[in-house]
Write a protein that holds these residues in place. Sequence first.
Motif, PDB file in Angstrom:
ATOM      1  N   GLY A 181      16.112 -35.062 -11.457  1.00  0.00           N
ATOM      2  CA  GLY A 181      15.593 -35.859 -10.352  1.00  0.00           C
ATOM      3  C   GLY A 181      16.623 -36.751  -9.702  1.00  0.00           C
ATOM      4  O   GLY A 181      16.418 -37.216  -8.576  1.00  0.00           O
ATOM      5  N   THR A 182      17.750 -36.979 -10.388  1.00  0.00           N
ATOM      6  CA  THR A 182      18.762 -37.924  -9.876  1.00  0.00           C
ATOM      7  C   THR A 182      20.062 -37.230  -9.485  1.00  0.00           C
ATOM      8  O   THR A 182      21.078 -37.897  -9.329  1.00  0.00           O
ATOM      9  CB  THR A 182      19.070 -39.003 -10.937  1.00  0.00           C
ATOM     10  OG1 THR A 182      19.661 -38.387 -12.095  1.00  0.00           O
ATOM     11  CG2 THR A 182      17.806 -39.748 -11.354  1.00  0.00           C
ATOM     12  N   TRP A 183      20.037 -35.907  -9.329  1.00  0.00           N
ATOM     13  CA  TRP A 183      21.268 -35.162  -9.047  1.00  0.00           C
ATOM     14  C   TRP A 183      22.005 -35.706  -7.827  1.00  0.00           C
ATOM     15  O   TRP A 183      23.233 -35.706  -7.772  1.00  0.00           O
ATOM     16  CB  TRP A 183      20.945 -33.685  -8.850  1.00  0.00           C
ATOM     17  CG  TRP A 183      19.916 -33.409  -7.791  1.00  0.00           C
ATOM     18  CD1 TRP A 183      18.566 -33.326  -7.970  1.00  0.00           C
ATOM     19  CD2 TRP A 183      20.145 -33.201  -6.398  1.00  0.00           C
ATOM     20  NE1 TRP A 183      17.929 -33.088  -6.779  1.00  0.00           N
ATOM     21  CE2 TRP A 183      18.881 -32.997  -5.787  1.00  0.00           C
ATOM     22  CE3 TRP A 183      21.284 -33.160  -5.613  1.00  0.00           C
ATOM     23  CZ2 TRP A 183      18.735 -32.766  -4.425  1.00  0.00           C
ATOM     24  CZ3 TRP A 183      21.145 -32.924  -4.244  1.00  0.00           C
ATOM     25  CH2 TRP A 183      19.885 -32.728  -3.665  1.00  0.00           C
ATOM     26  N   LYS A 184      21.264 -36.219  -6.864  1.00  0.00           N
ATOM     27  CA  LYS A 184      21.894 -36.730  -5.639  1.00  0.00           C
ATOM     28  C   LYS A 184      22.637 -38.033  -5.898  1.00  0.00           C
ATOM     29  O   LYS A 184      23.629 -38.347  -5.226  1.00  0.00           O
ATOM     30  CB  LYS A 184      20.835 -36.939  -4.558  1.00  0.00           C
ATOM     31  CG  LYS A 184      21.418 -37.109  -3.157  1.00  0.00           C
ATOM     32  CD  LYS A 184      20.334 -37.370  -2.107  1.00  0.00           C
ATOM     33  CE  LYS A 184      19.389 -36.209  -1.993  1.00  0.00           C
ATOM     34  NZ  LYS A 184      18.446 -36.382  -0.840  1.00  0.00           N
ATOM     35  N   VAL A 238      19.367 -26.642 -12.833  1.00  0.00           N
ATOM     36  CA  VAL A 238      18.090 -27.128 -13.372  1.00  0.00           C
ATOM     37  C   VAL A 238      17.262 -27.776 -12.257  1.00  0.00           C
ATOM     38  O   VAL A 238      16.056 -27.516 -12.132  1.00  0.00           O
ATOM     39  CB  VAL A 238      18.314 -28.113 -14.527  1.00  0.00           C
ATOM     40  CG1 VAL A 238      16.992 -28.773 -14.937  1.00  0.00           C
ATOM     41  CG2 VAL A 238      18.938 -27.412 -15.726  1.00  0.00           C
ATOM     42  N   ALA A 239      17.901 -28.603 -11.441  1.00  0.00           N
ATOM     43  CA  ALA A 239      17.191 -29.240 -10.331  1.00  0.00           C
ATOM     44  C   ALA A 239      16.658 -28.200  -9.352  1.00  0.00           C
ATOM     45  O   ALA A 239      15.548 -28.329  -8.824  1.00  0.00           O
ATOM     46  CB  ALA A 239      18.117 -30.220  -9.615  1.00  0.00           C
ATOM     47  N   GLU A 294      17.826 -27.755   1.205  1.00  0.00           N
ATOM     48  CA  GLU A 294      19.078 -27.287   1.788  1.00  0.00           C
ATOM     49  C   GLU A 294      20.285 -28.023   1.209  1.00  0.00           C
ATOM     50  O   GLU A 294      21.334 -27.410   0.950  1.00  0.00           O
ATOM     51  CB  GLU A 294      19.039 -27.465   3.312  1.00  0.00           C
ATOM     52  CG  GLU A 294      20.240 -26.904   4.032  1.00  0.00           C
ATOM     53  CD  GLU A 294      20.119 -27.018   5.537  1.00  0.00           C
ATOM     54  OE1 GLU A 294      21.143 -26.885   6.235  1.00  0.00           O
ATOM     55  OE2 GLU A 294      18.986 -27.235   6.023  1.00  0.00           O
ATOM     56  N   GLU A 295      20.141 -29.320   0.984  1.00  0.00           N
ATOM     57  CA  GLU A 295      21.267 -30.090   0.445  1.00  0.00           C
ATOM     58  C   GLU A 295      21.615 -29.642  -0.968  1.00  0.00           C
ATOM     59  O   GLU A 295      22.787 -29.459  -1.312  1.00  0.00           O
ATOM     60  CB  GLU A 295      20.942 -31.581   0.459  1.00  0.00           C
ATOM     61  CG  GLU A 295      22.092 -32.446  -0.050  1.00  0.00           C
ATOM     62  CD  GLU A 295      21.782 -33.937  -0.009  1.00  0.00           C
ATOM     63  OE1 GLU A 295      22.683 -34.734  -0.343  1.00  0.00           O
ATOM     64  OE2 GLU A 295      20.646 -34.305   0.355  1.00  0.00           O
ATOM     65  N   LEU A 296      20.597 -29.473  -1.796  1.00  0.00           N
ATOM     66  CA  LEU A 296      20.810 -29.048  -3.169  1.00  0.00           C
ATOM     67  C   LEU A 296      21.423 -27.649  -3.227  1.00  0.00           C
ATOM     68  O   LEU A 296      22.395 -27.413  -3.957  1.00  0.00           O
ATOM     69  CB  LEU A 296      19.479 -29.077  -3.920  1.00  0.00           C
ATOM     70  CG  LEU A 296      19.455 -28.589  -5.367  1.00  0.00           C
ATOM     71  CD1 LEU A 296      20.457 -29.353  -6.224  1.00  0.00           C
ATOM     72  CD2 LEU A 296      18.042 -28.704  -5.936  1.00  0.00           C
ATOM     73  N   GLU A 297      20.865 -26.742  -2.450  1.00  0.00           N
ATOM     74  CA  GLU A 297      21.403 -25.382  -2.416  1.00  0.00           C
ATOM     75  C   GLU A 297      22.833 -25.368  -1.890  1.00  0.00           C
ATOM     76  O   GLU A 297      23.686 -24.615  -2.377  1.00  0.00           O
ATOM     77  CB  GLU A 297      20.501 -24.489  -1.561  1.00  0.00           C
ATOM     78  CG  GLU A 297      19.119 -24.279  -2.165  1.00  0.00           C
ATOM     79  CD  GLU A 297      18.187 -23.512  -1.244  1.00  0.00           C
ATOM     80  OE1 GLU A 297      18.693 -22.707  -0.432  1.00  0.00           O
ATOM     81  OE2 GLU A 297      16.960 -23.715  -1.332  1.00  0.00           O
ATOM     82  N   GLY A 298      23.110 -26.221  -0.903  1.00  0.00           N
ATOM     83  CA  GLY A 298      24.454 -26.297  -0.351  1.00  0.00           C
ATOM     84  C   GLY A 298      25.463 -26.831  -1.346  1.00  0.00           C
ATOM     85  O   GLY A 298      26.614 -26.360  -1.406  1.00  0.00           O
ATOM     86  N   MET A 299      25.051 -27.814  -2.149  1.00  0.00           N
ATOM     87  CA  MET A 299      25.940 -28.348  -3.177  1.00  0.00           C
ATOM     88  C   MET A 299      26.282 -27.292  -4.213  1.00  0.00           C
ATOM     89  O   MET A 299      27.439 -27.148  -4.638  1.00  0.00           O
ATOM     90  CB  MET A 299      25.313 -29.567  -3.851  1.00  0.00           C
ATOM     91  CG  MET A 299      25.307 -30.823  -3.006  1.00  0.00           C
ATOM     92  SD  MET A 299      24.560 -32.242  -3.878  1.00  0.00           S
ATOM     93  CE  MET A 299      25.786 -32.503  -5.176  1.00  0.00           C
ATOM     94  N   LEU A 300      25.282 -26.532  -4.632  1.00  0.00           N
ATOM     95  CA  LEU A 300      25.532 -25.468  -5.596  1.00  0.00           C
ATOM     96  C   LEU A 300      26.448 -24.406  -4.997  1.00  0.00           C
ATOM     97  O   LEU A 300      27.398 -23.955  -5.659  1.00  0.00           O
ATOM     98  CB  LEU A 300      24.209 -24.844  -6.045  1.00  0.00           C
ATOM     99  CG  LEU A 300      24.326 -23.656  -6.998  1.00  0.00           C
ATOM    100  CD1 LEU A 300      25.037 -24.063  -8.288  1.00  0.00           C
ATOM    101  CD2 LEU A 300      22.945 -23.065  -7.305  1.00  0.00           C
ATOM    102  N   ALA A 301      26.184 -24.029  -3.757  1.00  0.00           N
ATOM    103  CA  ALA A 301      27.021 -23.020  -3.106  1.00  0.00           C
ATOM    104  C   ALA A 301      28.465 -23.491  -2.971  1.00  0.00           C
ATOM    105  O   ALA A 301      29.407 -22.708  -3.171  1.00  0.00           O
ATOM    106  CB  ALA A 301      26.442 -22.676  -1.732  1.00  0.00           C
ATOM    107  N   ALA A 302      28.654 -24.765  -2.666  1.00  0.00           N
ATOM    108  CA  ALA A 302      30.013 -25.299  -2.531  1.00  0.00           C
ATOM    109  C   ALA A 302      30.750 -25.240  -3.860  1.00  0.00           C
ATOM    110  O   ALA A 302      31.954 -24.911  -3.907  1.00  0.00           O
ATOM    111  CB  ALA A 302      29.955 -26.739  -2.015  1.00  0.00           C
ATOM    112  N   ARG A 303      30.068 -25.566  -4.959  1.00  0.00           N
ATOM    113  CA  ARG A 303      30.692 -25.489  -6.285  1.00  0.00           C
ATOM    114  C   ARG A 303      31.065 -24.049  -6.619  1.00  0.00           C
ATOM    115  O   ARG A 303      32.133 -23.775  -7.182  1.00  0.00           O
ATOM    116  CB  ARG A 303      29.732 -26.031  -7.341  1.00  0.00           C
ATOM    117  CG  ARG A 303      29.450 -27.505  -7.221  1.00  0.00           C
ATOM    118  CD  ARG A 303      30.713 -28.355  -7.476  1.00  0.00           C
ATOM    119  NE  ARG A 303      30.421 -29.758  -7.381  1.00  0.00           N
ATOM    120  CZ  ARG A 303      29.856 -30.479  -8.344  1.00  0.00           C
ATOM    121  NH1 ARG A 303      29.549 -29.914  -9.495  1.00  0.00           N
ATOM    122  NH2 ARG A 303      29.618 -31.759  -8.159  1.00  0.00           N
TER     123      ARG A 303
END
Length: 206
Positions: free
Chosen positions: A130-133, A145-146, A158-167
């Motif tokens: 819940g606090t990944w951001k 997991v998030a 979109e933000e979460l998916e974008g962060m994973l894609a960037a990694r």
Amino acid sequence: MPWVTHLSRAIVLPRYPPTGGGITRLNIRDLPDATCDLLKRVNAPPRLVAHLALVHDAAADLLRALHTRWRNLAIDDAAVLFGAATHDVGKVLHPAELVGSGTAHEQDGPRLLEQLGAPPEWARFARTHGTWKQETSPAVEDLIVALADTCWKGKRNEELEGMLAARIAESQGVDRWEAVAAVDEIVAEIANRADERLAWQNRHPI
């Protein structure tokens, strides 16, 4: 306690609690035995167990798809699956959050898991889902997991998916937009049939 799990398909319903008559076509993976034992120890209600089973199942699908697309992608699969299967365990301490909003379970969940014998590096998912951001440079495992906790019910972030894609793009040396498109495709596939999953979850008493 051996916190081990696997990616294979298994029996339709979580082994704990006995529910009787699930939606067999969903083919939900079993929760690992060690996780079931843990949930019994905290007297987790059936609705919470069903939710954890669904998020665990989505996490396993994410891992399988990501490893198929990028065979050299370094992920601690066991940590992800444990995190997905226990991320909301703190709600046993805050029953109101089983049916309403709230973040107290995110703060108390890791401590509860550690008291039950989980290693701190795995207990953290009870917070970071819940606090990944707000986390400082969350690991790929935290993002997965998030994401599993989001996409199982058909929701997209979109933000979460974008962060994973960037990694992924950084670690695999591929173009960021290539990774974004791949993650989008993977998540879209998992987000299908969300209505059936929600209906199955809601059949379990709180």
